[in-house]
Design an enzyme around this catalytic site. Sequence first.
Site, mmCIF file in Angstrom:
data_model
loop_
_atom_site.group_PDB
_atom_site.id
_atom_site.type_symbol
_atom_site.label_atom_id
_atom_site.label_comp_id
_atom_site.label_asym_id
_atom_site.label_seq_id
_atom_site.Cartn_x
_atom_site.Cartn_y
_atom_site.Cartn_z
ATOM 1 N N SER A 87 0.828 -1.211 0.000
ATOM 2 C CA SER A 87 0.000 0.000 0.000
ATOM 3 C C SER A 87 0.861 1.259 0.000
ATOM 4 O O SER A 87 1.808 1.367 -0.773
ATOM 5 C CB SER A 87 -0.966 -0.055 1.186
ATOM 6 N N ASP A 210 -9.749 -5.573 -4.509
ATOM 7 C CA ASP A 210 -9.338 -4.551 -3.541
ATOM 8 C C ASP A 210 -10.389 -3.448 -3.479
ATOM 9 O O ASP A 210 -10.656 -2.773 -4.475
ATOM 10 C CB ASP A 210 -7.980 -3.991 -4.005
ATOM 11 N N HIS A 238 -7.403 -5.862 -0.261
ATOM 12 C CA HIS A 238 -6.237 -4.971 -0.173
ATOM 13 C C HIS A 238 -5.087 -5.633 0.598
ATOM 14 O O HIS A 238 -3.936 -5.275 0.409
ATOM 15 C CB HIS A 238 -6.660 -3.664 0.520
HETATM 16 C C1 LIG Z 1 -5.732 10.880 4.631
HETATM 17 C C2 LIG Z 1 -4.650 11.497 3.885
HETATM 18 C C3 LIG Z 1 -3.207 10.927 3.965
HETATM 19 C C4 LIG Z 1 -3.116 9.471 3.634
HETATM 20 C C5 LIG Z 1 -3.487 8.486 4.509
HETATM 21 C C6 LIG Z 1 -3.590 7.150 4.168
HETATM 22 N N1 LIG Z 1 -3.236 6.632 2.937
HETATM 23 C C7 LIG Z 1 -3.528 5.331 2.949
HETATM 24 C C8 LIG Z 1 -4.071 4.983 4.171
HETATM 25 C C9 LIG Z 1 -4.105 6.109 4.966
HETATM 26 C C10 LIG Z 1 -4.563 6.219 6.360
HETATM 27 C C11 LIG Z 1 -4.374 3.615 4.148
HETATM 28 O O1 LIG Z 1 -4.848 2.956 5.042
HETATM 29 C C12 LIG Z 1 -3.938 3.060 2.820
HETATM 30 C C13 LIG Z 1 -2.868 2.049 3.180
HETATM 31 O O2 LIG Z 1 -1.698 2.346 3.300
HETATM 32 O O3 LIG Z 1 -3.383 0.797 3.507
HETATM 33 C C14 LIG Z 1 -2.603 -0.087 4.282
HETATM 34 C C15 LIG Z 1 -3.478 4.283 2.065
HETATM 35 C C16 LIG Z 1 -3.100 4.439 0.751
HETATM 36 N N2 LIG Z 1 -2.598 5.589 0.261
HETATM 37 C C17 LIG Z 1 -2.209 5.445 -1.017
HETATM 38 C C18 LIG Z 1 -1.659 6.394 -1.850
HETATM 39 C C19 LIG Z 1 -1.497 7.756 -1.512
HETATM 40 N N3 LIG Z 1 -1.830 8.346 -0.328
HETATM 41 C C20 LIG Z 1 -1.516 9.697 -0.369
HETATM 42 C C21 LIG Z 1 -1.709 10.672 0.641
HETATM 43 C C22 LIG Z 1 -2.255 10.453 1.886
HETATM 44 N N4 LIG Z 1 -2.620 9.275 2.392
HETATM 45 C C23 LIG Z 1 -2.496 11.593 2.826
HETATM 46 C C24 LIG Z 1 -1.247 12.271 3.271
HETATM 47 C C25 LIG Z 1 -0.956 9.960 -1.638
HETATM 48 C C26 LIG Z 1 -0.462 11.274 -2.069
HETATM 49 C C27 LIG Z 1 0.561 11.393 -3.120
HETATM 50 O O4 LIG Z 1 -0.825 12.275 -1.569
HETATM 51 C C28 LIG Z 1 -0.964 8.773 -2.359
HETATM 52 C C29 LIG Z 1 -0.520 8.543 -3.776
HETATM 53 C C30 LIG Z 1 -2.446 4.052 -1.512
HETATM 54 C C31 LIG Z 1 -1.138 3.341 -1.806
HETATM 55 C C32 LIG Z 1 -3.214 3.397 -0.346
HETATM 56 C C33 LIG Z 1 -4.636 3.099 -0.720
HETATM 57 C C34 LIG Z 1 -5.419 4.368 -0.796
HETATM 58 C C35 LIG Z 1 -6.815 4.335 -1.389
HETATM 59 O O5 LIG Z 1 -7.002 3.924 -2.550
HETATM 60 O O6 LIG Z 1 -7.737 4.780 -0.706
#
Ligand SMILES: CC[C@H]1c2cc3[nH]c4c(c3C)C(=O)[C@H](C(=O)OC)c4c3nc(cc4[nH]c(cc(n2)[C@@H]1C)c(C(C)=O)c4C)[C@@H](C)[C@@H]3CCC(=O)O
Length: 261
Positions: A87, A210, A238
């Site tokens: 993730s 997922d 996921h």
């Molecule tokens: C809430 C904004 C913050 C963020 C949090 C966040 N991102 C993911 C989680 C959380 C709490 C998950 O639980 C999920 C994960 O790691 O599962 C184990 C998350 C993902 N985030 C992804 C990509 C992604 N996230 C962010 C930014 C944030 N995530 C905020 C800072 C970005 C960018 C560039 O800003 C990106 C590309 C994925 C790899 C996963 C799944 C996310 C989904 O599809 O909802």
Amino acid sequence: MGGDGGVAPIIHFVFVHGACHGGWCWYKLITLLLAAGFKATSVDLTGAGINLTDSNTVFDFDHYNQPLFSLLSEIPPHHKIILVGHSIGGGTVTEALCKFTDKISMVIYLAAEMVQPGTTSPNNSNMTVGEEDIWEFTYGEGADKPPTGVLMKEEFIRHYYYSQSPIEDVTLASKLLRPAPIRALQGIDKLPPNPEAEKVPRGYMKTAKDNLFHPMYQDRLVEKWPPSQLYILEDSDHSAFFSVPTILFAYLLRAVSFLQL
Ligand SMILES: CC[C@H]1c2cc3[nH]c4c(c3C)C(=O)[C@H](C(=O)OC)c4c3nc(cc4[nH]c(cc(n2)[C@@H]1C)c(C(C)=O)c4C)[C@@H](C)[C@@H]3CCC(=O)O
């Protein structure tokens, strides 16, 4: 015998968790790999798992990733490191790949953020992270300041993280998930171009059932930065480490079989 001073190479899997998870989520994979004779280690990033730091005090991506960097710097050169990230842990893996290029034999992204250094993520309109209702925010610096932590609300966990996983794992995870350091995560995908890191073999494992990280978005990542190997976990939610651990194990073995030792 390998090329490192006559010491036999050891294949060493290093696992990196995604947001809110910890090294604990890899317990099935580590068990399978150790039984098969490999070395396998999982890390707790800062403020995750049993790392004692309060994640509300982690504001910087490098601080969050520090436990992985320490681990990688201590692993001896005859270990062939296969770095596996889940993730958003894919962002951590890419940063580690750029910092420790010479030490890493292969990187594997599991339902993970996989963005070529020097570029940005593709349009993320399919990402559920934007749906604020499923998240609970923590305000370590006070309610009048931006949030410092984010955790999925308990009622959404089964659907978004673990829809195909055994219920026992869902129960366990619901006790162990911790808020992720939201501000540190804002540092992902901000790396300069790195042609050397791009030479390291890269695998992507897509999770087809997922509900959190949309399979179509995963396809876009793969199109934008094609890996050397692509695997599809057809029945995985996921969290493939819970829903399809033996298939994931078999795919990891297949991936490393292409390594030149
Ligand atoms: C809430 C904004 C913050 C963020 C949090 C966040 N991102 C993911 C989680 C959380 C709490 C998950 O639980 C999920 C994960 O790691 O599962 C184990 C998350 C993902 N985030 C992804 C990509 C992604 N996230 C962010 C930014 C944030 N995530 C905020 C800072 C970005 C960018 C560039 O800003 C990106 C590309 C994925 C790899 C996963 C799944 C996310 C989904 O599809 O909802």
